[in-house]
Write a protein that holds these residues in place. Structure first.
Motif, short mmCIF file in Angstrom:
data_model
loop_
_atom_site.label_atom_id
_atom_site.label_comp_id
_atom_site.label_asym_id
_atom_site.label_seq_id
_atom_site.Cartn_x
_atom_site.Cartn_y
_atom_site.Cartn_z
N THR A 1 1.09 11.11 -1.17
CA THR A 1 1.46 10.59 0.14
C THR A 1 0.42 9.59 0.64
O THR A 1 0.76 8.52 1.16
CB THR A 1 1.61 11.75 1.15
OG1 THR A 1 2.58 12.67 0.64
CG2 THR A 1 2.04 11.25 2.51
N ASN B 1 0.76 6.40 -1.35
CA ASN B 1 1.93 5.66 -0.90
C ASN B 1 1.62 4.89 0.38
O ASN B 1 2.00 3.72 0.52
CB ASN B 1 3.10 6.61 -0.70
CG ASN B 1 4.40 5.87 -0.49
OD1 ASN B 1 4.56 4.76 -0.96
ND2 ASN B 1 5.33 6.51 0.20
N GLN B 2 0.92 5.52 1.32
CA GLN B 2 0.57 4.85 2.57
C GLN B 2 -0.37 3.67 2.31
O GLN B 2 -0.22 2.61 2.91
CB GLN B 2 -0.08 5.84 3.55
CG GLN B 2 -0.37 5.25 4.91
CD GLN B 2 0.90 4.76 5.59
OE1 GLN B 2 1.91 5.46 5.62
NE2 GLN B 2 0.84 3.56 6.15
#
Length: 105
Positions: free
Chosen positions: A78, A81-82
């Protein structure tokens, strides 16, 4: 006259093709007939084929530490991805700024 000879040539090709297909069909039928025994010896049972002869073990549960590792991996993915989204935004901003600078006289 030339058109008649071309039509007859196509007809002959079709006849040859049909003959080749029929020959292939007959050969396949002979192979199938030879591969399948028509008579079984008496006193022998036919072989039984099982699709899954080895039993599958029950589904194992993950240990607690494996679950923690999976949660950590999900959190890292996550975050990655950010970061990728932020980099893409920065590239888009730089592209827009360079295009804007090129349009100015």
């Amino acid at each position: 006259m030339a058109s008649c000879s071309s039509h007859s040539g196509r007809g002959q090709d079709r006849v040859r093709g049909d003959a080749v297909l029929a020959q292939g069909y007959r050969a396949a039928q002979r192979l199938i007939a030879g591969a399948l025994p028509t008579d079984r010896p008496t006193g022998q049972e036919p072989m039984r084929r099982y699709t899954h002869p080895i039993p599958c073990p029950a589904v194992r549960t993950f240990p607690a530490d494996a679950q923690a590792c999976l949660e950590q991996i999900a959190q890292l993915l996550t975050t990655q991805n950010q970061l990728l989204v932020d980099i893409l935004g920065a590239v888009n901003s730089l592209t827009a700024a360079s295009l804007s600078a090129q349009r100015r006289p």
